[in-house]
Design an enzyme around this catalytic site. Structure first.
Site, mmCIF file in Angstrom:
data_model
loop_
_atom_site.group_PDB
_atom_site.id
_atom_site.type_symbol
_atom_site.label_atom_id
_atom_site.label_comp_id
_atom_site.label_asym_id
_atom_site.label_seq_id
_atom_site.Cartn_x
_atom_site.Cartn_y
_atom_site.Cartn_z
ATOM 1 N N GLU A 1 0.830 -1.204 0.000
ATOM 2 C CA GLU A 1 0.000 0.000 0.000
ATOM 3 C C GLU A 1 0.866 1.257 0.000
ATOM 4 O O GLU A 1 1.839 1.348 0.730
ATOM 5 C CB GLU A 1 -0.907 0.021 1.242
ATOM 6 C CG GLU A 1 -1.903 -1.115 1.290
ATOM 7 C CD GLU A 1 -2.988 -1.029 0.208
ATOM 8 O OE1 GLU A 1 -3.124 0.055 -0.405
ATOM 9 O OE2 GLU A 1 -3.667 -2.046 -0.023
ATOM 10 N N CYS B 1 -7.707 -2.265 8.025
ATOM 11 C CA CYS B 1 -6.326 -2.272 7.539
ATOM 12 C C CYS B 1 -5.800 -0.860 7.390
ATOM 13 O O CYS B 1 -4.702 -0.526 7.851
ATOM 14 C CB CYS B 1 -6.238 -3.047 6.222
ATOM 15 S SG CYS B 1 -6.568 -4.810 6.449
ATOM 16 N N HIS C 1 -1.342 -5.710 1.494
ATOM 17 C CA HIS C 1 -2.564 -6.512 1.373
ATOM 18 C C HIS C 1 -2.262 -7.767 0.542
ATOM 19 O O HIS C 1 -1.572 -7.694 -0.476
ATOM 20 C CB HIS C 1 -3.664 -5.712 0.663
ATOM 21 C CG HIS C 1 -4.630 -5.064 1.599
ATOM 22 N ND1 HIS C 1 -4.848 -3.707 1.626
ATOM 23 C CD2 HIS C 1 -5.464 -5.602 2.536
ATOM 24 C CE1 HIS C 1 -5.773 -3.432 2.546
ATOM 25 N NE2 HIS C 1 -6.150 -4.563 3.116
HETATM 26 N N1 PCA Z 1 -8.433 -7.143 5.945
HETATM 27 C C1 PCA Z 1 -9.349 -6.085 6.313
HETATM 28 C C2 PCA Z 1 -9.290 -6.019 7.804
HETATM 29 C C3 PCA Z 1 -8.600 -7.257 8.255
HETATM 30 C C4 PCA Z 1 -8.016 -7.816 7.028
HETATM 31 O O1 PCA Z 1 -7.257 -8.796 6.980
HETATM 32 C C5 PCA Z 1 -9.083 -4.794 5.569
HETATM 33 O O2 PCA Z 1 -8.618 -4.856 4.419
HETATM 34 O O3 PCA Z 1 -9.334 -3.717 6.093
#
Ligand code: PCA
Length: 204
Positions: free
Chosen positions: A80, A142, A166
């Protein structure tokens, strides 16, 4: 030896598995390159997740913080670029939800990740892992965790690099939810190891 705080999340919403939980747990105590990995799992809970992350940060005093989350529906590993000062959307695991709320009312609009995301991207692709830089971590937990960690580091003026990656769903999850794009858990884990190995390479 340097220290790297690596976090994953527990399962959330209707997903019974979160591949980041096993990665954080299984890499805890492992040495990767120059880093001792301290792996911790965070709840999907607006009131607790950033608080617990900062408690781990204060306890570990890491050189680098990498938080992991699952982005179900994404096909690639996505470092990110930025966290934004907003929480909005689905309820957390305790049923708490926000709509268009700031995370830190007096905080800046956003923080760029301080991880070398371009170098991580190149390393992932060189190892054969599909990857792209993401320009949004969403407005759920996240993003909340990424923003809160970068905010704390900024307030402390600490010399600590931090950011968020992610990951797509794992095959174990796709078996239960067949429309999800998925990766072998082992490849997800190895992609995280590759990202860590890329932290201190030549600038690119
Ligand atoms: N993904 C979510 C919250 C926890 C996770 O593993 C997100 O992308 O916000």
């Amino acid at each position: 030896m340097k220290k790297l705080l690596l976090t994953g999340f527990v399962p959330f919403l209707h997903y019974p598995i979160n591949p980041t939980e096993d990665i954080a747990t299984s890499l805890d105590g492992v040495t990767i390159g120059d880093y001792e990995i301290i792996g911790r799992v965070l709840p999907v809970d607006y009131m607790q997740s950033a608080k617990q992350l900062i408690e781990h940060y204060d306890a570990v005093r890491p050189d680098v913080v990498i938080s992991l989350g699952m982005a179900a529906g994404r096909h690639q590993i996505t470092p990110e670029r930025i966290a934004i000062n907003c929480r909005s959307g689905e309820p957390d695991n305790r049923g708490v939800r926000f709509e268009d709320e700031p995370i830190e009312p007096d905080g800046p609009a956003g923080y760029f990740a301080t991880l070398p995301i371009r170098r991580i991207l190149i390393a992932l692709k060189e190892r054969g892992y599909p990857a792209e830089i993401s320009n949004t971590a969403g407005t759920y937990l996240c993003n909340n965790v990424m923003y809160s960690m970068l905010h704390k580091i900024a307030l402390d003026a600490a010399d600590v690099r931090a950011g968020f990656i992610h990951l797509p769903a794992s095959h174990e999850l796709a078996v239960k939810d067949p429309k999800l794009p998925s990766w072998p858990q082992q490849d997800l884990r190895q992609a995280v190891v590759t990202a860590i190995m890329a932290l201190d390479g030549e600038p690119s």
